[in-house]
Design a protein around this motif. Structure first.
Motif, PDB file in Angstrom:
ATOM      1  N   ALA A 150       0.818  -1.218   0.000  1.00  0.00           N
ATOM      2  CA  ALA A 150       0.000   0.000   0.000  1.00  0.00           C
ATOM      3  C   ALA A 150       0.850   1.266   0.000  1.00  0.00           C
ATOM      4  O   ALA A 150       0.407   2.311  -0.460  1.00  0.00           O
ATOM      5  CB  ALA A 150      -0.944  -0.002   1.196  1.00  0.00           C
ATOM      6  N   LYS A 151       2.099   1.154   0.498  1.00  0.00           N
ATOM      7  CA  LYS A 151       2.918   2.360   0.586  1.00  0.00           C
ATOM      8  C   LYS A 151       4.288   2.241  -0.066  1.00  0.00           C
ATOM      9  O   LYS A 151       5.025   3.216  -0.142  1.00  0.00           O
ATOM     10  CB  LYS A 151       3.069   2.777   2.051  1.00  0.00           C
ATOM     11  CG  LYS A 151       3.665   1.721   2.935  1.00  0.00           C
ATOM     12  CD  LYS A 151       3.641   2.125   4.392  1.00  0.00           C
ATOM     13  CE  LYS A 151       4.180   0.967   5.227  1.00  0.00           C
ATOM     14  NZ  LYS A 151       4.034   1.112   6.609  1.00  0.00           N
ATOM     15  N   ALA A 152       4.642   1.064  -0.564  1.00  0.00           N
ATOM     16  CA  ALA A 152       5.985   0.848  -1.114  1.00  0.00           C
ATOM     17  C   ALA A 152       6.142   1.429  -2.510  1.00  0.00           C
ATOM     18  O   ALA A 152       5.200   1.449  -3.297  1.00  0.00           O
ATOM     19  CB  ALA A 152       6.290  -0.649  -1.145  1.00  0.00           C
ATOM     20  N   GLN A 153       7.347   1.874  -2.800  1.00  0.00           N
ATOM     21  CA  GLN A 153       7.687   2.319  -4.152  1.00  0.00           C
ATOM     22  C   GLN A 153       7.920   1.110  -5.056  1.00  0.00           C
ATOM     23  O   GLN A 153       7.696   1.160  -6.248  1.00  0.00           O
ATOM     24  CB  GLN A 153       8.969   3.172  -4.120  1.00  0.00           C
ATOM     25  CG  GLN A 153       8.835   4.455  -3.331  1.00  0.00           C
ATOM     26  CD  GLN A 153       7.902   5.437  -4.006  1.00  0.00           C
ATOM     27  OE1 GLN A 153       7.935   5.591  -5.214  1.00  0.00           O
ATOM     28  NE2 GLN A 153       7.048   6.079  -3.225  1.00  0.00           N
ATOM     29  N   SER A 154       8.401   0.027  -4.451  1.00  0.00           N
ATOM     30  CA  SER A 154       8.759  -1.173  -5.205  1.00  0.00           C
ATOM     31  C   SER A 154       7.749  -2.284  -4.948  1.00  0.00           C
ATOM     32  O   SER A 154       7.245  -2.429  -3.837  1.00  0.00           O
ATOM     33  CB  SER A 154      10.151  -1.648  -4.773  1.00  0.00           C
ATOM     34  OG  SER A 154      10.402  -2.948  -5.242  1.00  0.00           O
ATOM     35  N   SER A 155       7.463  -3.084  -5.981  1.00  0.00           N
ATOM     36  CA  SER A 155       6.574  -4.228  -5.807  1.00  0.00           C
ATOM     37  C   SER A 155       7.383  -5.516  -5.715  1.00  0.00           C
ATOM     38  O   SER A 155       6.853  -6.601  -5.896  1.00  0.00           O
ATOM     39  CB  SER A 155       5.591  -4.312  -6.976  1.00  0.00           C
ATOM     40  OG  SER A 155       6.304  -4.507  -8.191  1.00  0.00           O
ATOM     41  N   CYS A 156       8.679  -5.391  -5.412  1.00  0.00           N
ATOM     42  CA  CYS A 156       9.578  -6.536  -5.382  1.00  0.00           C
ATOM     43  C   CYS A 156       9.376  -7.366  -4.106  1.00  0.00           C
ATOM     44  O   CYS A 156       9.626  -6.879  -2.999  1.00  0.00           O
ATOM     45  CB  CYS A 156      11.027  -6.052  -5.453  1.00  0.00           C
ATOM     46  SG  CYS A 156      12.227  -7.373  -5.327  1.00  0.00           S
ATOM     47  N   PRO A 157       8.920  -8.614  -4.247  1.00  0.00           N
ATOM     48  CA  PRO A 157       8.713  -9.438  -3.052  1.00  0.00           C
ATOM     49  C   PRO A 157      10.018  -9.750  -2.319  1.00  0.00           C
ATOM     50  O   PRO A 157      10.020  -9.900  -1.109  1.00  0.00           O
ATOM     51  CB  PRO A 157       8.039 -10.698  -3.581  1.00  0.00           C
ATOM     52  CG  PRO A 157       8.272 -10.720  -5.040  1.00  0.00           C
ATOM     53  CD  PRO A 157       8.525  -9.319  -5.478  1.00  0.00           C
ATOM     54  N   ARG A 158      11.138  -9.816  -3.056  1.00  0.00           N
ATOM     55  CA  ARG A 158      12.425 -10.068  -2.397  1.00  0.00           C
ATOM     56  C   ARG A 158      12.771  -8.922  -1.451  1.00  0.00           C
ATOM     57  O   ARG A 158      13.224  -9.136  -0.334  1.00  0.00           O
ATOM     58  CB  ARG A 158      13.534 -10.255  -3.428  1.00  0.00           C
ATOM     59  CG  ARG A 158      14.901 -10.420  -2.754  1.00  0.00           C
ATOM     60  CD  ARG A 158      16.004 -10.661  -3.756  1.00  0.00           C
ATOM     61  NE  ARG A 158      15.973 -12.053  -4.157  1.00  0.00           N
ATOM     62  CZ  ARG A 158      16.555 -12.529  -5.245  1.00  0.00           C
ATOM     63  NH1 ARG A 158      17.211 -11.722  -6.058  1.00  0.00           N
ATOM     64  NH2 ARG A 158      16.502 -13.817  -5.520  1.00  0.00           N
ATOM     65  N   LYS A 159      12.541  -7.700  -1.896  1.00  0.00           N
ATOM     66  CA  LYS A 159      12.845  -6.534  -1.057  1.00  0.00           C
ATOM     67  C   LYS A 159      12.022  -6.589   0.232  1.00  0.00           C
ATOM     68  O   LYS A 159      12.522  -6.290   1.318  1.00  0.00           O
ATOM     69  CB  LYS A 159      12.551  -5.245  -1.823  1.00  0.00           C
ATOM     70  CG  LYS A 159      13.128  -4.006  -1.174  1.00  0.00           C
ATOM     71  CD  LYS A 159      12.959  -2.791  -2.057  1.00  0.00           C
ATOM     72  CE  LYS A 159      14.060  -2.787  -3.103  1.00  0.00           C
ATOM     73  NZ  LYS A 159      14.094  -1.536  -3.884  1.00  0.00           N
ATOM     74  N   PHE A 160      10.767  -6.977   0.105  1.00  0.00           N
ATOM     75  CA  PHE A 160       9.919  -7.114   1.293  1.00  0.00           C
ATOM     76  C   PHE A 160      10.494  -8.168   2.240  1.00  0.00           C
ATOM     77  O   PHE A 160      10.603  -7.942   3.445  1.00  0.00           O
ATOM     78  CB  PHE A 160       8.484  -7.478   0.890  1.00  0.00           C
ATOM     79  CG  PHE A 160       7.632  -7.881   2.064  1.00  0.00           C
ATOM     80  CD1 PHE A 160       7.147  -6.938   2.949  1.00  0.00           C
ATOM     81  CD2 PHE A 160       7.336  -9.219   2.297  1.00  0.00           C
ATOM     82  CE1 PHE A 160       6.378  -7.309   4.057  1.00  0.00           C
ATOM     83  CE2 PHE A 160       6.568  -9.603   3.384  1.00  0.00           C
ATOM     84  CZ  PHE A 160       6.085  -8.648   4.270  1.00  0.00           C
ATOM     85  N   LEU A 161      10.879  -9.325   1.708  1.00  0.00           N
ATOM     86  CA  LEU A 161      11.395 -10.403   2.555  1.00  0.00           C
ATOM     87  C   LEU A 161      12.730 -10.025   3.196  1.00  0.00           C
ATOM     88  O   LEU A 161      12.977 -10.375   4.356  1.00  0.00           O
ATOM     89  CB  LEU A 161      11.549 -11.698   1.759  1.00  0.00           C
ATOM     90  CG  LEU A 161      10.253 -12.390   1.335  1.00  0.00           C
ATOM     91  CD1 LEU A 161      10.554 -13.673   0.589  1.00  0.00           C
ATOM     92  CD2 LEU A 161       9.337 -12.657   2.523  1.00  0.00           C
ATOM     93  N   ASN A 163      13.631  -7.270   4.265  1.00  0.00           N
ATOM     94  CA  ASN A 163      13.366  -6.367   5.387  1.00  0.00           C
ATOM     95  C   ASN A 163      12.373  -6.939   6.389  1.00  0.00           C
ATOM     96  O   ASN A 163      11.800  -6.202   7.190  1.00  0.00           O
ATOM     97  CB  ASN A 163      12.879  -5.020   4.851  1.00  0.00           C
ATOM     98  CG  ASN A 163      13.961  -4.312   4.068  1.00  0.00           C
ATOM     99  OD1 ASN A 163      15.021  -4.018   4.604  1.00  0.00           O
ATOM    100  ND2 ASN A 163      13.718  -4.059   2.794  1.00  0.00           N
ATOM    101  N   SER A 164      12.165  -8.253   6.359  1.00  0.00           N
ATOM    102  CA  SER A 164      11.211  -8.905   7.256  1.00  0.00           C
ATOM    103  C   SER A 164      11.900 -10.009   8.050  1.00  0.00           C
ATOM    104  O   SER A 164      13.012 -10.437   7.728  1.00  0.00           O
ATOM    105  CB  SER A 164      10.061  -9.515   6.437  1.00  0.00           C
ATOM    106  OG  SER A 164       9.370  -8.517   5.723  1.00  0.00           O
ATOM    107  N   ASP A 165      11.207 -10.480   9.086  1.00  0.00           N
ATOM    108  CA  ASP A 165      11.714 -11.562   9.932  1.00  0.00           C
ATOM    109  C   ASP A 165      11.373 -12.892   9.270  1.00  0.00           C
ATOM    110  O   ASP A 165      10.242 -13.369   9.372  1.00  0.00           O
ATOM    111  CB  ASP A 165      11.091 -11.456  11.331  1.00  0.00           C
ATOM    112  CG  ASP A 165      11.622 -12.517  12.281  1.00  0.00           C
ATOM    113  OD1 ASP A 165      12.729 -13.041  12.044  1.00  0.00           O
ATOM    114  OD2 ASP A 165      10.912 -12.834  13.259  1.00  0.00           O
ATOM    115  N   ILE A 166      12.348 -13.462   8.552  1.00  0.00           N
ATOM    116  CA  ILE A 166      12.098 -14.690   7.797  1.00  0.00           C
ATOM    117  C   ILE A 166      13.097 -15.776   8.180  1.00  0.00           C
ATOM    118  O   ILE A 166      14.142 -15.497   8.767  1.00  0.00           O
ATOM    119  CB  ILE A 166      12.165 -14.444   6.273  1.00  0.00           C
ATOM    120  CG1 ILE A 166      13.572 -14.007   5.846  1.00  0.00           C
ATOM    121  CG2 ILE A 166      11.121 -13.427   5.844  1.00  0.00           C
ATOM    122  CD1 ILE A 166      13.783 -13.981   4.348  1.00  0.00           C
TER     123      ILE A 166
END
Length: 195
Positions: A150-161, A163-166
């Motif tokens: 909803a607020k990200a500039q990038s739609s890259c799922p890798r970038k999300f992961l 920066n997440s607890d995985i």
């Protein structure tokens, strides 16, 4: 583990670099998307194809499908469409362009699943970076991905992961995570499968 695990074969991409639908290429004697669907169906509670609306007539009624809602960009469109359809389950996500993926590799991912993390993802030994399209996404993680989108500039799922607890899982051989995006890569992968 209380949360059910559903499988999702991402087969709604346009395959522009390949020039042909990557999910229909054959490496194992049947279309790759069908090979992965069968493979995942032996591990998950149920399995689905993620498809574009114009692909509905391509699949037989024996396959479960989730049509992309087109609310997001990139592969998260299919992943989050699945999450909105079944929000209480975890999703084993596989891209349809992984010709060297086998049962042992997928089983290792499931065996190492950490439901307390946002996701459990394979990473190559070489890069150490999560492979979002060879991963298990937990329901809470998918909720967080929706907020991120909803607020990200990038739609890259890798970038999300990143920066997440995985949880990360490393294969014995990085080659099992090889993805074929061009005709030359298809030819290489076909030869590897036939060896």
């Amino acid at each position: 583990m209380d949360t059910k695990l559903y499988g999702l074969i991402l087969s709604g991409g346009k395959s522009t670099r390949m020039g042909n639908d990557k999910g229909l290429l054959e490496y194992h004697g049947l279309p790759q998307r069908d090979y992965l669907y069968q493979l995942v169906s032996t591990i998950c509670d149920t399995t689905f194809f993620s498809i574009r609306p114009d692909q509905k007539n391509e699949l037989s009624s024996e396959h479960n499908i989730i049509v992309d809602r087109n609310e997001y960009r990139g592969p998260l469109n299919g992943i989050l469409s699945a999450h909105k359809t079944h929000p209480k389950v975890a999703w084993l996500i596989l891209a349809c362009d992984l010709p060297l993926l086998d049962m042992a590799t997928v089983a290792a991912l499931v065996a190492n699943r950490d439901p307390d993390k946002v996701a459990t993802a394979f990473a190559t030994n070489e890069s150490g970076l999560p492979e979002p399209l060879v991963s298990i996404w937990e329901p809470d993680g998918l909720q967080k991905a929706m907020v991120y989108m909803a607020k990200a500039q990038s739609s890259c799922p890798r970038k999300f992961l990143i920066n997440s607890d995985i949880a990360l899982v490393f294969p014995k051989n990085d080659e099992v995570l090889y993805n074929a995006n061009s005709f030359e890569e298809y030819e290489f992968a076909k030869k590897r499968v036939e060896q």
